[in-house]
Enzyme design. Structure first.
Site, PDB file in Angstrom:
ATOM      1  N   HIS A  13      11.080 -13.828  31.321  1.00  0.00           N
ATOM      2  CA  HIS A  13      12.544 -13.921  31.523  1.00  0.00           C
ATOM      3  C   HIS A  13      13.179 -14.458  30.253  1.00  0.00           C
ATOM      4  O   HIS A  13      13.035 -15.640  29.923  1.00  0.00           O
ATOM      5  CB  HIS A  13      12.865 -14.860  32.701  1.00  0.00           C
ATOM      6  CG  HIS A  13      14.325 -14.969  33.000  1.00  0.00           C
ATOM      7  ND1 HIS A  13      14.820 -14.813  34.270  1.00  0.00           N
ATOM      8  CD2 HIS A  13      15.407 -15.218  32.216  1.00  0.00           C
ATOM      9  CE1 HIS A  13      16.135 -14.961  34.253  1.00  0.00           C
ATOM     10  NE2 HIS A  13      16.518 -15.216  33.016  1.00  0.00           N
ATOM     11  N   HIS A  15      16.813 -13.948  27.394  1.00  0.00           N
ATOM     12  CA  HIS A  15      18.071 -13.313  26.983  1.00  0.00           C
ATOM     13  C   HIS A  15      18.010 -13.109  25.474  1.00  0.00           C
ATOM     14  O   HIS A  15      18.013 -14.095  24.727  1.00  0.00           O
ATOM     15  CB  HIS A  15      19.265 -14.192  27.350  1.00  0.00           C
ATOM     16  CG  HIS A  15      19.366 -14.428  28.824  1.00  0.00           C
ATOM     17  ND1 HIS A  15      20.153 -13.664  29.641  1.00  0.00           N
ATOM     18  CD2 HIS A  15      18.727 -15.306  29.630  1.00  0.00           C
ATOM     19  CE1 HIS A  15      20.013 -14.071  30.898  1.00  0.00           C
ATOM     20  NE2 HIS A  15      19.148 -15.076  30.917  1.00  0.00           N
ATOM     21  N   LEU A  16      17.927 -11.850  25.046  1.00  0.00           N
ATOM     22  CA  LEU A  16      17.839 -11.577  23.609  1.00  0.00           C
ATOM     23  C   LEU A  16      19.204 -11.353  22.976  1.00  0.00           C
ATOM     24  O   LEU A  16      19.331 -11.382  21.759  1.00  0.00           O
ATOM     25  CB  LEU A  16      16.945 -10.363  23.348  1.00  0.00           C
ATOM     26  CG  LEU A  16      15.471 -10.509  23.729  1.00  0.00           C
ATOM     27  CD1 LEU A  16      14.706  -9.239  23.379  1.00  0.00           C
ATOM     28  CD2 LEU A  16      14.834 -11.724  23.063  1.00  0.00           C
ATOM     29  N   ARG A  17      20.233 -11.107  23.830  1.00  0.00           N
ATOM     30  CA  ARG A  17      21.586 -10.793  23.328  1.00  0.00           C
ATOM     31  C   ARG A  17      21.581  -9.493  22.521  1.00  0.00           C
ATOM     32  O   ARG A  17      20.661  -8.706  22.600  1.00  0.00           O
ATOM     33  CB  ARG A  17      22.166 -11.952  22.491  1.00  0.00           C
ATOM     34  CG  ARG A  17      22.093 -13.315  23.157  1.00  0.00           C
ATOM     35  CD  ARG A  17      22.845 -13.406  24.449  1.00  0.00           C
ATOM     36  NE  ARG A  17      22.996 -14.800  24.863  1.00  0.00           N
ATOM     37  CZ  ARG A  17      23.058 -15.185  26.130  1.00  0.00           C
ATOM     38  NH1 ARG A  17      22.954 -14.318  27.128  1.00  0.00           N
ATOM     39  NH2 ARG A  17      23.217 -16.454  26.421  1.00  0.00           N
ATOM     40  N   ASN A  41      22.189  -8.864  30.904  1.00  0.00           N
ATOM     41  CA  ASN A  41      23.582  -9.328  31.034  1.00  0.00           C
ATOM     42  C   ASN A  41      24.328  -9.302  29.699  1.00  0.00           C
ATOM     43  O   ASN A  41      24.831 -10.307  29.214  1.00  0.00           O
ATOM     44  CB  ASN A  41      23.658 -10.713  31.700  1.00  0.00           C
ATOM     45  CG  ASN A  41      22.953 -11.809  30.930  1.00  0.00           C
ATOM     46  OD1 ASN A  41      22.010 -11.548  30.185  1.00  0.00           O
ATOM     47  ND2 ASN A  41      23.412 -13.037  31.094  1.00  0.00           N
ATOM     48  N   LYS A  99      17.771  -6.651  37.898  1.00  0.00           N
ATOM     49  CA  LYS A  99      18.224  -8.035  38.027  1.00  0.00           C
ATOM     50  C   LYS A  99      19.451  -8.128  38.932  1.00  0.00           C
ATOM     51  O   LYS A  99      20.450  -7.443  38.710  1.00  0.00           O
ATOM     52  CB  LYS A  99      18.561  -8.586  36.632  1.00  0.00           C
ATOM     53  CG  LYS A  99      19.048 -10.028  36.603  1.00  0.00           C
ATOM     54  CD  LYS A  99      17.934 -11.036  36.838  1.00  0.00           C
ATOM     55  CE  LYS A  99      18.448 -12.462  36.959  1.00  0.00           C
ATOM     56  NZ  LYS A  99      18.763 -13.102  35.687  1.00  0.00           N
ATOM     57  N   HIS A 136      18.802 -13.914  40.346  1.00  0.00           N
ATOM     58  CA  HIS A 136      19.488 -15.176  40.046  1.00  0.00           C
ATOM     59  C   HIS A 136      19.896 -15.740  41.400  1.00  0.00           C
ATOM     60  O   HIS A 136      20.836 -15.242  42.029  1.00  0.00           O
ATOM     61  CB  HIS A 136      20.709 -14.962  39.143  1.00  0.00           C
ATOM     62  CG  HIS A 136      21.372 -16.255  38.775  1.00  0.00           C
ATOM     63  ND1 HIS A 136      21.294 -16.821  37.519  1.00  0.00           N
ATOM     64  CD2 HIS A 136      22.074 -17.139  39.518  1.00  0.00           C
ATOM     65  CE1 HIS A 136      21.931 -17.968  37.503  1.00  0.00           C
ATOM     66  NE2 HIS A 136      22.409 -18.201  38.718  1.00  0.00           N
ATOM     67  N   HIS A 174      13.986 -18.643  37.294  1.00  0.00           N
ATOM     68  CA  HIS A 174      14.354 -20.001  36.855  1.00  0.00           C
ATOM     69  C   HIS A 174      14.645 -20.930  38.030  1.00  0.00           C
ATOM     70  O   HIS A 174      15.764 -21.415  38.187  1.00  0.00           O
ATOM     71  CB  HIS A 174      15.522 -19.967  35.865  1.00  0.00           C
ATOM     72  CG  HIS A 174      16.649 -19.004  36.196  1.00  0.00           C
ATOM     73  ND1 HIS A 174      17.307 -19.006  37.396  1.00  0.00           N
ATOM     74  CD2 HIS A 174      17.208 -18.000  35.466  1.00  0.00           C
ATOM     75  CE1 HIS A 174      18.234 -18.070  37.390  1.00  0.00           C
ATOM     76  NE2 HIS A 174      18.181 -17.444  36.231  1.00  0.00           N
ATOM     77  N   LEU A 219      22.325 -22.636  33.899  1.00  0.00           N
ATOM     78  CA  LEU A 219      22.461 -22.286  35.311  1.00  0.00           C
ATOM     79  C   LEU A 219      21.206 -21.587  35.799  1.00  0.00           C
ATOM     80  O   LEU A 219      20.691 -20.733  35.086  1.00  0.00           O
ATOM     81  CB  LEU A 219      23.683 -21.394  35.523  1.00  0.00           C
ATOM     82  CG  LEU A 219      25.028 -22.133  35.431  1.00  0.00           C
ATOM     83  CD1 LEU A 219      26.178 -21.144  35.382  1.00  0.00           C
ATOM     84  CD2 LEU A 219      25.195 -23.109  36.597  1.00  0.00           C
ATOM     85  N   ASP A 247      13.932 -18.261  30.161  1.00  0.00           N
ATOM     86  CA  ASP A 247      15.394 -18.168  30.278  1.00  0.00           C
ATOM     87  C   ASP A 247      16.073 -18.601  28.978  1.00  0.00           C
ATOM     88  O   ASP A 247      17.232 -19.032  28.990  1.00  0.00           O
ATOM     89  CB  ASP A 247      15.929 -18.991  31.465  1.00  0.00           C
ATOM     90  CG  ASP A 247      17.321 -18.528  31.889  1.00  0.00           C
ATOM     91  OD1 ASP A 247      17.671 -17.372  31.612  1.00  0.00           O
ATOM     92  OD2 ASP A 247      18.052 -19.337  32.488  1.00  0.00           O
ATOM     93  N   ALA A 263      26.820 -21.826  29.735  1.00  0.00           N
ATOM     94  CA  ALA A 263      25.533 -22.223  30.306  1.00  0.00           C
ATOM     95  C   ALA A 263      24.398 -21.516  29.582  1.00  0.00           C
ATOM     96  O   ALA A 263      24.427 -20.292  29.433  1.00  0.00           O
ATOM     97  CB  ALA A 263      25.497 -21.862  31.785  1.00  0.00           C
TER      98      ALA A 263
HETATM   99  O1  DOR Z   1      21.956 -20.844  31.767  1.00  0.00           O
HETATM  100  C1  DOR Z   1      21.961 -19.640  31.870  1.00  0.00           C
HETATM  101  N1  DOR Z   1      22.255 -18.847  30.813  1.00  0.00           N
HETATM  102  N2  DOR Z   1      21.702 -19.112  33.061  1.00  0.00           N
HETATM  103  C2  DOR Z   1      21.841 -17.799  33.296  1.00  0.00           C
HETATM  104  O2  DOR Z   1      21.638 -17.392  34.410  1.00  0.00           O
HETATM  105  C3  DOR Z   1      22.313 -16.889  32.221  1.00  0.00           C
HETATM  106  C4  DOR Z   1      22.071 -17.445  30.892  1.00  0.00           C
HETATM  107  C5  DOR Z   1      22.850 -16.743  29.792  1.00  0.00           C
HETATM  108  O3  DOR Z   1      22.862 -15.516  29.771  1.00  0.00           O
HETATM  109  O4  DOR Z   1      23.424 -17.424  28.968  1.00  0.00           O
HETATM  110 ZN    ZN Z   2      18.427 -15.877  32.667  1.00  0.00          ZN
END
Ligand code: DOR
Ligand code: ZN
Length: 343
Positions: A13, A15-17, A41, A99, A136, A174, A219, A247, A263
Site C-alpha cells: 500500500h 501513494h506514489l503521486r 487517488n 480501492k 479505506h 492501514h 488518516l 501508506d 493527511a
Molecule cells: O493519511 C493518508 N494519506 N491517508 C489516506 O488515506 C490517503 C493518504 C494520501 O493520499 O495522502
Molecule cells: Zn493510503
C-alpha cells in the site's frame, strides 16, 4: 554489529503521486521493495484499465534503475464502476485490486463511493474474477466522531460485506484500532489487513501533547495507546492476515504545516528500518521477515521474492527534509536517529 538478512520486502500500500512528486517516491520504494501496490487517488483518479496503463507507464519512466521493480496498479472504485471495468481490470494482469474510498474520507476521495448498495453487480464481478477489494475503512457520517470512524465502518459496512460476498478477498488497509485487529483475526479467510509504520510507532499523544505535530497527521488518524499496542501484537503475531503496507503518502511541507493541513506521512525513505525498530522493541525480530516479505505476497498470490536484503543495527539519521523536484517533504522521524539501516 547486529545484522539480519531477510527476503526482499514488498509494499502492499503506497501513494506514489504523479508529476513532480513521482520520481522521488517511486525510487525511494524501489530501493527496498520488489513490488508496490500503487494507490489510485490521483486527480483525476485512476478509474479504468486505460488510466492504470498510462499511470504505470509514467511510473516506469520515472524509475532510475531498479529493473526488478513492479508497480501493481489499482483502480479507484466510483459509483459508476461497472462489471465490465472489473472484467477488463482482471484480464489486464497490471491491476491487482480495486480501492474503495468512502466519498470524503481522505485525500482525493471526492470521487469515492457514496453507498455500496448500487455497486452489488460490480462487487460480485470482483468476487467472480477474484480481484481483491482494498478498503479505506472509515465512515464519513458527520455524526460519528473521527476516532470512532473505523470501528463504525466495520460494523456498518465491512462485516455485512464480507458475509454477503463470501469469496471476495478484502484487505482492510492501514488499520488503526484494536477493533480492526479483532475483526480481521476472527474474519473468514480471504480477509486481511495492512499496518503502517506510523500506527505502530505513534499514538495520538505523540501527535497532540505539547503542541500539534502536523507531520504525524494521517488518516485514519492515530488513536490512543491501547490501539497501538493491539496493532503491535498483530504485527508480531505471525498471523498471515497482517502484513506490511506503508501508506507512505508525500505532501509538501506547505500543505502539511498549514491552518488546514493534509493527511499523510512519508515513510518510503526508511520504511523497513522503522518496522525493524518496532519488531526489535517487541523482541520479535524473528517475525519481521514474514510481515515485510512473505504474508502479503501469499495473500496476493504472488511468488515470494527470491533476493535478500541485510538490515544492520547502526545509527541512521532520518533527514530533516527531502526534495521532490521543486517541493520539500518532511519525512517520518525527520532529523531523528533511526536504529537500523538497510544495506
Ligand atoms: O493519511 C493518508 N494519506 N491517508 C489516506 O488515506 C490517503 C493518504 C494520501 O493520499 O495522502
Ligand atoms: Zn493510503
Amino acid at each position: 554489529m547486529h545484522r539480519i538478512t531477510i527476503t526482499r520486502p514488498d509494499d502492499w500500500h503506497i501513494h506514489l503521486r504523479d508529476g513532480d512528486m513521482l520520481k522521488r517516491s517511486v525510487n525511494d520504494v524501489a530501493a527496498w521493495a520488489n513490488r508496490a501496490v500503487v494507490m489510485p487517488n490521483l486527480t483525476p483518479p485512476v478509474k479504468n484499465v486505460n488510466d492504470a496503463m498510462a499511470y504505470h507507464a509514467r511510473i516506469m519512466a520515472a524509475l532510475e534503475g531498479y529493473p526488478q521493480f513492479e508497480p501493481l496498479m489499482t483502480l479507484y472504485l466510483t459509483n459508476s464502476t461497472t462489471p465490465d471495468d472489473i472484467k477488463a481490470a482482471a484480464e489486464s494482469k497490471l491491476v491487482c485490486g480495486v480501492k474503495l474510498y468512502p466519498a470524503g474520507a481522505t485525500t482525493n476521495s471526492a470521487a469515492g463511493v457514496t453507498g455500496l448498495e448500487t455497486l452489488k453487480p460490480t462487487l460480485e464481478a470482483m468476487q467472480s474474477h477474484d480481484l481483491p477489494l482494498l478498503v479505506h475503512g472509515e465512515v464519513t457520517d458527520p455524526d460519528v466522531d473521527i476516532f470512532d470512524r473505523e470501528a463504525k465502518f466495520i460494523e456498518r459496512t465491512l462485516a455485512p460485506l464480507t458475509d454477503e460476498l463470501p469469496e471476495l478477498r478484502v484487505i482492510l488497509e492501514h488499520i488503526t484500532t484494536e477493533d480492526s485487529v479483532n475483526f480481521v483475526a476472527e474474519a473468514r479467510s480471504g480477509v486481511a489487513a495492512t499496518i503502517t509504520p506510523q500506527h505502530l510507532l505513534f499514538d495520538r499523544n505523540d501527535m497532540l501533547v505539547g503542541g500539534i505535530r502536523p507531520h504525524l497527521f494521517c488518516l485514519p488518524v492515530l488513536k490512543r495507546r491501547q490501539h497501538k499496542e493491539a496493532l503491535r501484537r498483530a504485527a508480531i503475531s505471525g498471523n498471515p492476515k497482517f502484513f506490511i503496507g506503508t501508506d507512505s503518502a508525500p505532501h509538501t511541507v506547505e500543505t502539511k504545516e498549514s491552518s488546514c493541513g493534509c493527511a499523510g506521512c512519508y515513510s518510503a525513505h526508511a520504511a523497513i528500518p522503522l518496522y525493524a525498530e518496532v519488531f526489535e522493541e517487541e523482541r520479535s525480530l524473528d517475525k519481521l521477515e514474514a510481515f515485510t516479505s512473505h504474508f502479503g505476497a501469499d495473500f496476493y498470490r504472488r511468488p515470494r521474492n527470491q533476493q535478500t536484503v541485510d538490515l544492520v543495527k547502526i545509527d541512521n539519521l532520518s533527514p530533516d527534509s527531502l526534495q521532490f523536484g521543486p517541493s520539500t517533504v518532511v519525512p517520518l522521524r525527520a532529523g531523528e536517529l533511526l536504529k537500523w539501516r538497510l544495506e
